[in-house]
Structures are given as C-alpha cells and as structure tokens.
Design an enzyme around this catalytic site. Structure first.
Site, mmCIF file in Angstrom:
data_model
loop_
_atom_site.group_PDB
_atom_site.id
_atom_site.type_symbol
_atom_site.label_atom_id
_atom_site.label_comp_id
_atom_site.label_asym_id
_atom_site.label_seq_id
_atom_site.Cartn_x
_atom_site.Cartn_y
_atom_site.Cartn_z
ATOM 1 N N VAL A 1 -4.080 0.491 -8.867
ATOM 2 C CA VAL A 1 -4.648 1.763 -8.471
ATOM 3 C C VAL A 1 -3.522 2.721 -8.137
ATOM 4 O O VAL A 1 -2.705 2.438 -7.257
ATOM 5 C CB VAL A 1 -5.583 1.585 -7.236
ATOM 6 C CG1 VAL A 1 -6.162 2.913 -6.820
ATOM 7 C CG2 VAL A 1 -6.687 0.578 -7.553
ATOM 8 N N TRP B 1 0.839 -1.181 0.000
ATOM 9 C CA TRP B 1 0.000 0.000 0.000
ATOM 10 C C TRP B 1 0.881 1.239 0.000
ATOM 11 O O TRP B 1 1.712 1.424 0.894
ATOM 12 C CB TRP B 1 -0.914 0.006 1.206
ATOM 13 C CG TRP B 1 -1.760 1.228 1.299
ATOM 14 C CD1 TRP B 1 -2.758 1.590 0.440
ATOM 15 C CD2 TRP B 1 -1.687 2.259 2.279
ATOM 16 N NE1 TRP B 1 -3.313 2.782 0.831
ATOM 17 C CE2 TRP B 1 -2.674 3.210 1.972
ATOM 18 C CE3 TRP B 1 -0.900 2.466 3.392
ATOM 19 C CZ2 TRP B 1 -2.881 4.347 2.730
ATOM 20 C CZ3 TRP B 1 -1.109 3.599 4.146
ATOM 21 C CH2 TRP B 1 -2.089 4.523 3.814
ATOM 22 N N ASN C 1 -0.996 -1.475 -4.649
ATOM 23 C CA ASN C 1 -2.129 -0.608 -4.440
ATOM 24 C C ASN C 1 -1.732 0.813 -4.014
ATOM 25 O O ASN C 1 -0.978 1.001 -3.080
ATOM 26 C CB ASN C 1 -2.980 -1.276 -3.361
ATOM 27 C CG ASN C 1 -4.259 -0.567 -3.095
ATOM 28 O OD1 ASN C 1 -4.469 0.538 -3.539
ATOM 29 N ND2 ASN C 1 -5.125 -1.202 -2.355
ATOM 30 N N GLU C 2 -2.263 1.787 -4.714
ATOM 31 C CA GLU C 2 -2.167 3.201 -4.376
ATOM 32 C C GLU C 2 -0.741 3.706 -4.224
ATOM 33 O O GLU C 2 -0.459 4.532 -3.360
ATOM 34 C CB GLU C 2 -2.978 3.503 -3.115
ATOM 35 C CG GLU C 2 -4.457 3.218 -3.293
ATOM 36 C CD GLU C 2 -5.244 3.349 -2.014
ATOM 37 O OE1 GLU C 2 -4.857 4.139 -1.141
ATOM 38 O OE2 GLU C 2 -6.256 2.644 -1.882
ATOM 39 N N CYS C 3 0.155 3.211 -5.043
ATOM 40 C CA CYS C 3 1.527 3.721 -4.980
ATOM 41 C C CYS C 3 1.827 4.590 -6.190
ATOM 42 O O CYS C 3 1.178 4.483 -7.228
ATOM 43 C CB CYS C 3 2.537 2.592 -4.850
ATOM 44 S SG CYS C 3 2.608 1.502 -6.251
#
Length: 193
Positions: A187, A119, A155-157
């Site tokens: 994402v 994350w 995710n989300e990096c």
C-alpha cells in the site's frame, strides 16, 4: 477432508516424524486447514463461493498493557469481531499479531490480512535487509493459518523513486517465493501518475 470456511472452520493437525533405524528421534505437529482463497475482478472467493468482505482494522496494543496480553484476550478480540460485530475479515495493521490471535481466527472463521512490521517509512539498505528478513520470518511462522488470505509489506510508505520501487519488487518476490498461494500487497501513500 472438509474445507476450512468462515462458516465451518475445519482444522486438522498434520504430524511429521523423523525416524532413524526405526526409532523416532523428532516429531513436528502443525495445525492447519485446507481451503481455496482467491481474488477476482468481481470480488473475493472462498472455496469457489463469492463472499463479501466486512471487517475492521486491528492494532494489537491494549491501554496500560501494550502487546503483553494473554492468549485468552487475543481470542476474545476475535470473538468480538466475529460474533458481536459480524465481521468476516480483519486487517492486522502494521505488524504481525500474536500467534494466539491467528489461532483464534482459524478457530472462529475470521479471515485475516497480515502485515509485516513497518509503516510510512522505507529506509536505507540496513532497514531493507531487516524488512526482507522479517517478511520471510512472518510468512514461515504463519503460512499454515488458513484464516490468513493476504500478506502485506512496507505499509503506506513512499516509493516514488526507482530505488523504492526496486525494494518493493524484491520484498514482493521474497513473499511469493515462500508462499505462492496468497495475494501479496503493498500500500503506497502517494498518487502515481
């Protein structure tokens, strides 16, 4: 066979045997379901039927116990989401959940979005090698769960440089090589121009 569906989660046990000179020396059993899941411009389709997805985001950790919860508690979370909150989808945030959770999703007809560990961080080459390994292990462990319709990674990096983009492409290709039947997502947490 009956197709696995959120309203009729039909499951089957597939067994394979290894025999040498007619004698069984090994056997492997796996529970699975058969279904067609696809995303189109106008929505999500399960077995040819358009379904509007309603869901929640789930972290597996419980107060005072962390992730060390028995299968019955994992299954109870699915039951709450499916029967009490009327969800048909769950995003399993930031890491693979306990296998008992996915077993319950299969049994109760709750669709799942499974994410690889991570994350908000895209690390050095050693980190990327571990991410590559982890994505492979996640997909091999869980690809027989009919409830899982999406794989997600890193995710989300931030990947706003060419090294980050190349790393994502490598991870996406890894996922597709192990399972070409599911949507693979990534994402980002920055705007692209």
């Amino acid at each position: 066979i009956r197709l696995w569906d959120i309203d009729d989660p039909a499951l089957y046990t597939v067994a394979a045997e290894l025999r040498v000179d007619g004698e069984r020396v090994d056997e492997h059993r796996v529970r699975t379901g058969f279904r067609e899941a696809r995303f189109a411009l106008d929505g999500f389709y399960l077995n040819g039927r358009r379904i509007k997805l309603f869901g929640v985001d789930r972290h597996q950790f419980f107060p005072f116990a962390g992730g060390a919860m028995p299968a019955r508690v994992q299954a109870r979370d699915v039951e709450i989401m499916r029967r009490e909150l009327n969800c048909n989808m769950v995003r399993c945030a930031h890491y693979p959940q306990d296998e008992a959770f996915y077993d319950a999703c299969d049994e109760l007809g709750l669709l799942a979005w499974e994410e690889a560990a991570g994350w908000g961080y895209l690390g050095d080459d050693a980190w990327k090698a571990l991410a590559y390994r982890d994505i492979g292990e996640m997909i091999v462990r869980d690809r027989n769960h009919p409830s899982i319709i999406i794989w997600s990674m890193a995710n989300e990096c931030r990947t706003d440089d060419s090294l980050g983009v190349r790393a994502m492409v490598r991870l996406l290709r890894r996922a597709r090589s192990l399972d070409s039947t599911r949507l693979v997502t990534y994402v980002a947490n920055q705007a692209f121009e």
